[in-house]
Design an enzyme around this catalytic site. Structure first.
Site, PDB file in Angstrom:
ATOM      1  N   HIS A 145       0.831  -1.211   0.000  1.00  0.00           N
ATOM      2  CA  HIS A 145       0.000   0.000   0.000  1.00  0.00           C
ATOM      3  C   HIS A 145       0.866   1.262   0.000  1.00  0.00           C
ATOM      4  O   HIS A 145       0.393   2.347  -0.342  1.00  0.00           O
ATOM      5  CB  HIS A 145      -0.909  -0.021   1.231  1.00  0.00           C
ATOM      6  CG  HIS A 145      -2.170   0.775   1.069  1.00  0.00           C
ATOM      7  ND1 HIS A 145      -2.318   1.782   0.126  1.00  0.00           N
ATOM      8  CD2 HIS A 145      -3.350   0.732   1.750  1.00  0.00           C
ATOM      9  CE1 HIS A 145      -3.531   2.310   0.230  1.00  0.00           C
ATOM     10  NE2 HIS A 145      -4.162   1.692   1.196  1.00  0.00           N
ATOM     11  N   ASP A 152      -7.958  -6.779 -20.005  1.00  0.00           N
ATOM     12  CA  ASP A 152      -7.993  -7.934 -20.920  1.00  0.00           C
ATOM     13  C   ASP A 152      -6.556  -8.323 -21.266  1.00  0.00           C
ATOM     14  O   ASP A 152      -5.857  -7.604 -21.976  1.00  0.00           O
ATOM     15  CB  ASP A 152      -8.773  -7.565 -22.179  1.00  0.00           C
ATOM     16  CG  ASP A 152      -8.895  -8.722 -23.163  1.00  0.00           C
ATOM     17  OD1 ASP A 152      -8.285  -9.785 -22.922  1.00  0.00           O
ATOM     18  OD2 ASP A 152      -9.585  -8.558 -24.181  1.00  0.00           O
TER      19      ASP A 152
END
Length: 461
Positions: free
Chosen positions: A181, A398
């Site tokens: 993070h 994708d």
């Protein structure tokens, strides 16, 4: 130490077959992937911003599921070929996101971009993907992305990015990530994922998703603080005996909830506002039932600040750039409806934008961190922290075998009163991960208003 050959067994009961089935996730290989092009000497150090500096040292998980029925030019490739493609294109992507392959310096204000690399794990799952999606199980999902603590303990890598490619018997693929993070928020993570996917797909032009080579722009606008010998403040989120549940609000239920929540003050509430308001109402009722009185309540909503800050050049700042708005209820306010809570949430956000719309200083960021730490530490107030990944285009990623059918953020650490919201695949519905104390969750699970609008852990459509 290599984790080669490690396998994880997870038993769960199928409600449909009323029998115990065994799912096995077996790690085939684990290796380090480094940037395709060595990072130039003048880019070997990347400064962290004050936002990064004050972000807790935790890892953010992500799971993307790609069923085998998606037809595209890589869809017929074997698991081995897909794994090689993912490793090669991850290496190429790390050449652009070179700090992700580095190490955080001990001073916690910069990254040494030394091409230390990222962990890449290839795993096999001995079942079709449908077995996971028919009855999603958090325990199973945790095994589908690399556990940063386990890998650090056993391999000593200390990588900021860990990736696990899971190949199912049916030909489906689930890509799991764990990433520090300290270097990303949801915006940056989404930028990274879509850049990697575009490179993997072989897009002719990746300029729109691959960021400029130069990092550190946020640090120049929001430089880190110098704490000298003083301890750096930290936010200690409460970890009690908690339980996490998954709820899904479909498009029709959100439309009905919006209609119910509309008011003169907020005539057009957002889907995040109405879902958040309903959850807030229900968790307050659960708390009141278990405490026998109405406790003051605070809802902290984490906010992407890129669009609102005049210092931010467009939306290209990478790293962390997150603040939080605050909405409150008082002890004397016994009854609440969704409409009034939406108004409180909207007011809190507008006050946040008004306060920081003209800019934010690093001292302001530090003060926000201090105030949040105080809020979550108070025992006489119920503080709920909510993060929304809605509208970030994770479902556009994708890699060559179609867009994901499902995304999940299966946190390995259960933090009390934490709520996360993500889109479902249609971009209209919302999936919620709700973590509460056991006794509060027991009441939520039978709350009829909640169940009127949300389904408890439905199958993934």
């Amino acid at each position: 130490m290599s984790l080669y050959g490690r396998s994880v067994l997870w038993n769960f009961e199928s409600a449909e077959k009323n029998m115990t089935s065994e799912i096995k996730v077996e790690v085939i290989r684990e290796e380090t992937v480094r940037p395709f092009s060595p990072t130039p000497h003048h880019l070997r150090s990347s400064n962290l911003s004050v936002f990064d500096q004050l972000t807790p040292q935790v890892y953010v998980p992500l799971l993307l599921f790609y069923p085998s029925n998606n037809s595209n030019h890589h869809s017929a490739a074997s698991a081995s070929e897909r794994s090689k493609l993912l490793k090669r294109t991850l290496s190429e992507t790390l050449s652009h996101f070179y700090p992700f392959a580095g190490t955080i310096q001990s001073n916690d204000v910069s990254i040494c971009c030394n091409d230390h690399g990222a962990t890449f794990v290839e795993a096999r799952v001995n079942c079709p993907m449908s077995k996971i999606s028919e009855k999603p199980d958090l325990g199973i999902q945790k095994q589908l992305h690399p556990n940063e603590l386990e890998f650090m303990a056993q391999s000593g890598t200390g990588h900021l990015l860990l990736v696990q490619a899971n190949f199912f018997e049916c030909g489906g693929v689930a890509i799991g990530l764990n990433i520090s993070h300290k270097i990303i928020d949801a915006y940056t993570l989404c930028k990274f994922i879509n850049s990697w996917a575009a490179i993997s797909l072989g897009s002719a032009n990746t300029d729109h998703v691959v960021p400029p080579v130069e990092f550190g722009a946020a640090a120049s606008l929001f430089p880190p603080l110098d704490f000298l010998n003083s301890p750096q403040p930290s936010i200690d989120f409460v970890k009690e005996n908690c339980i996490t549940r998954r709820y899904v609000f479909d498009a029709s239920k959100i439309a009905a909830l919006k209609s119910k929540a509309a008011s003169a003050a907020v005539p057009n509430p957002t889907r995040v506002e109405v879902v958040s308001a309903l959850i807030w109402k229900c968790v307050m009722e659960a708390s009141r039932s278990n405490s026998n009185f109405a406790r003051p309540s605070v809802w902290c909503q984490f906010v992407n600040m890129r669009k609102m800050l005049p210092q931010a050049p467009g939306e290209n700042l990478l790293g962390n750039l997150v603040g939080y708005s605050v909405a409150k209820t008082e002890e004397r306010e016994v009854e609440h409806d969704v409409k009034s809570l939406v108004s409180k949430l909207r007011k809190g956000l507008e006050e946040f934008k008004e306060k920081y719309g003209n800019g934010i200083s690093r001292e302001d960021v530090f003060q926000q961190c201090i105030e949040l730490s105080k809020l979550v530490g108070k025992v006489d107030i119920d503080t709920y922290c909510s993060t929304s990944w809605c509208r970030f285009p994770f479902y556009e990623a994708d890699f060559g075998w179609g867009k994901p059918s499902w995304m999940s953020i299966p946190s390995t650490v259960e933090i009390k009163n934490m709520i996360s919201l993500v889109d479902v695949s249609d971009g209209i519905g919302i999936e919620v991960r709700l973590t509460l104390k056991d006794e509060d969750m027991a009441i939520i699970e039978s709350n009829q208003e909640m169940l009127a609008y949300a389904s408890l852990n439905p199958s993934v459509v």
